[in-house]
Write a protein that holds these residues in place. Structure first.
Motif, PDB file in Angstrom:
ATOM      1  N   MET A  97       1.979   6.163  -1.900  1.00 54.20           N
ATOM      2  CA  MET A  97       0.968   6.886  -1.780  1.00 54.20           C
ATOM      3  C   MET A  97       1.401   8.232  -3.142  1.00 54.20           C
ATOM      4  O   MET A  97       2.532   8.758  -2.770  1.00 54.20           O
ATOM      5  CB  MET A  97       0.785   7.850  -0.552  1.00 54.20           C
ATOM      6  CG  MET A  97      -0.206   8.793  -0.441  1.00 54.20           C
ATOM      7  SD  MET A  97      -0.375   9.566   1.140  1.00 54.20           S
ATOM      8  CE  MET A  97      -1.256   8.223   2.167  1.00 54.20           C
ATOM      9  N   THR A  98       0.621   8.458  -3.727  1.00 53.09           N
ATOM     10  CA  THR A  98       1.040   9.581  -4.788  1.00 53.09           C
ATOM     11  C   THR A  98       1.093  11.040  -4.137  1.00 53.09           C
ATOM     12  O   THR A  98       0.343  11.042  -3.024  1.00 53.09           O
ATOM     13  CB  THR A  98      -0.245   9.327  -6.139  1.00 53.09           C
ATOM     14  OG1 THR A  98      -1.522   9.841  -5.432  1.00 53.09           O
ATOM     15  CG2 THR A  98      -0.378   8.232  -6.575  1.00 53.09           C
ATOM     16  N   ASP A  99       1.538  11.888  -4.967  1.00 56.41           N
ATOM     17  CA  ASP A  99       1.479  13.342  -4.460  1.00 56.41           C
ATOM     18  C   ASP A  99       0.209  13.749  -4.141  1.00 56.41           C
ATOM     19  O   ASP A  99      -0.065  14.601  -3.464  1.00 56.41           O
ATOM     20  CB  ASP A  99       2.410  14.194  -5.436  1.00 56.41           C
ATOM     21  CG  ASP A  99       3.764  13.704  -5.436  1.00 56.41           C
ATOM     22  OD1 ASP A  99       4.388  13.058  -4.395  1.00 56.41           O
ATOM     23  OD2 ASP A  99       4.377  14.057  -6.544  1.00 56.41           O
ATOM     24  N   ALA A 100      -0.816  13.239  -4.980  1.00 54.70           N
ATOM     25  CA  ALA A 100      -2.179  13.971  -4.864  1.00 54.70           C
ATOM     26  C   ALA A 100      -2.805  13.402  -3.799  1.00 54.70           C
ATOM     27  O   ALA A 100      -3.411  14.126  -2.903  1.00 54.70           O
ATOM     28  CB  ALA A 100      -2.976  13.621  -6.055  1.00 54.70           C
ATOM     29  N   ASN A 101      -2.382  12.049  -3.418  1.00 53.39           N
ATOM     30  CA  ASN A 101      -3.285  11.571  -2.292  1.00 53.39           C
ATOM     31  C   ASN A 101      -2.318  12.241  -1.115  1.00 53.39           C
ATOM     32  O   ASN A 101      -3.099  12.266   0.111  1.00 53.39           O
ATOM     33  CB  ASN A 101      -2.849  10.001  -2.263  1.00 53.39           C
ATOM     34  CG  ASN A 101      -4.005   9.171  -3.115  1.00 53.39           C
ATOM     35  OD1 ASN A 101      -4.720   9.772  -3.688  1.00 53.39           O
ATOM     36  ND2 ASN A 101      -3.362   8.223  -3.838  1.00 53.39           N
ATOM     37  N   LYS A 102      -1.168  12.329  -1.167  1.00 56.46           N
ATOM     38  CA  LYS A 102      -0.557  12.961   0.243  1.00 56.46           C
ATOM     39  C   LYS A 102      -0.955  14.449   0.243  1.00 56.46           C
ATOM     40  O   LYS A 102      -1.394  14.855   1.665  1.00 56.46           O
ATOM     41  CB  LYS A 102       1.060  13.293  -0.278  1.00 56.46           C
ATOM     42  CG  LYS A 102       1.650  12.001   0.044  1.00 56.46           C
ATOM     43  CD  LYS A 102       3.155  12.064  -0.309  1.00 56.46           C
ATOM     44  CE  LYS A 102       3.948  10.725  -0.166  1.00 56.46           C
ATOM     45  NZ  LYS A 102       5.233  10.906  -0.548  1.00 56.46           N
TER      46      LYS A 102
ATOM     47  N   ASP B 158      -3.964  15.407  -0.474  1.00 59.28           N
ATOM     48  CA  ASP B 158      -5.492  15.139   0.103  1.00 59.28           C
ATOM     49  C   ASP B 158      -5.387  14.709   1.586  1.00 59.28           C
ATOM     50  O   ASP B 158      -6.097  15.314   2.502  1.00 59.28           O
ATOM     51  CB  ASP B 158      -6.415  14.098  -0.721  1.00 59.28           C
ATOM     52  CG  ASP B 158      -6.668  14.792  -1.954  1.00 59.28           C
ATOM     53  OD1 ASP B 158      -6.786  15.965  -2.229  1.00 59.28           O
ATOM     54  OD2 ASP B 158      -6.984  13.677  -3.030  1.00 59.28           O
TER      55      ASP B 158
END
Length: 212
Positions: free
Chosen positions: A1-6, A8
């Motif tokens: 999971m990307t930092d952006a997804n985390k 969100d």
């Protein structure tokens, strides 16, 4: 999971938590006092950092916000039991005498904006004769480990999903000497703390407004 997804996912978790707490507050006000336990658990999840993990607001970078402190100051010159977050009412509901959260109905109690540490560690229940001093931190960690009273079963599934989605393992906190006669005031006080934190988030982070 990307930092952006985390990020969100954490934002959605906060929004779900706000939604749950809003419903739980309504149920508490309908005299389902056990919701005080679940509200305390949510507040703990939102703000209480431990050696095992950071709180949700810390992970989102929001813990530097101000917190509404709607609680009178304890004056030690008055050697009387002090309850800053809950008040006693006579009549109404199932009990002739009961504690209810103070909320923001008291015109003589200022609504201060405090830093987290000042807010979290302020004495809010004091009984000098019994050598009892309870801060918001003590209160929340205590009530979050004290499941008593009726709850709204319609909210149970949502509460469990929120806690399951918050993957940090809570450090096991001891119960801070909750005597049976103190449960009523502590649960009503936890409801007030939930009110303070929801009011603080709503004002400073409108993007989490559940009406949107």
């Amino acid at each position: 999971m990307t930092d952006a997804n985390k990020a969100d996912s954490l934002k959605e978790l906060l929004k779900d938590t706000i939604r749950f707490m809003t419903g739980s507050c309504r149920s508490f006000d309908d005299e389902l006092t056990g919701e005080g336990y679940r509200l305390a658990s949510c507040v703990r999840m939102l703000v209480n950092d431990t050696d095992k993990g950071r709180s949700l607001l810390s992970r989102l970078g929001h813990k530097g916000m101000f917190f509404y402190d709607i609680c009178p100051e304890h004056d030690p010159r008055f050697d009387l039991p002090f309850s800053g977050l809950a008040i006693v009412i006579i009549g109404g509901g199932r009990a002739l005498k009961r504690y209810v959260p103070r909320l923001d109905d008291a015109p003589n109690v200022p609504q201060r904006k405090a830093s987290f540490d000042e807010w979290w560690n302020k004495p809010v229940i004091v009984d000098q004769q019994k050598n009892i001093t309870i801060t918001r931190k003590t209160l929340i960690l205590s009530v979050a480990n004290t499941a008593v009273g009726p709850m709204n079963t319609q909210l149970t599934g949502q509460y469990q999903r929120i806690m399951e989605n918050y993957t940090v393992d809570f450090e096991k906190e001891g119960i801070y000497g909750v005597a049976p006669e103190m449960v009523a005031v502590e649960f009503a006080s936890a409801r007030h703390v939930a009110f303070e934190i929801l009011k603080s988030i709503e004002e400073q982070f409108p993007e989490y407004n559940i009406a949107q």
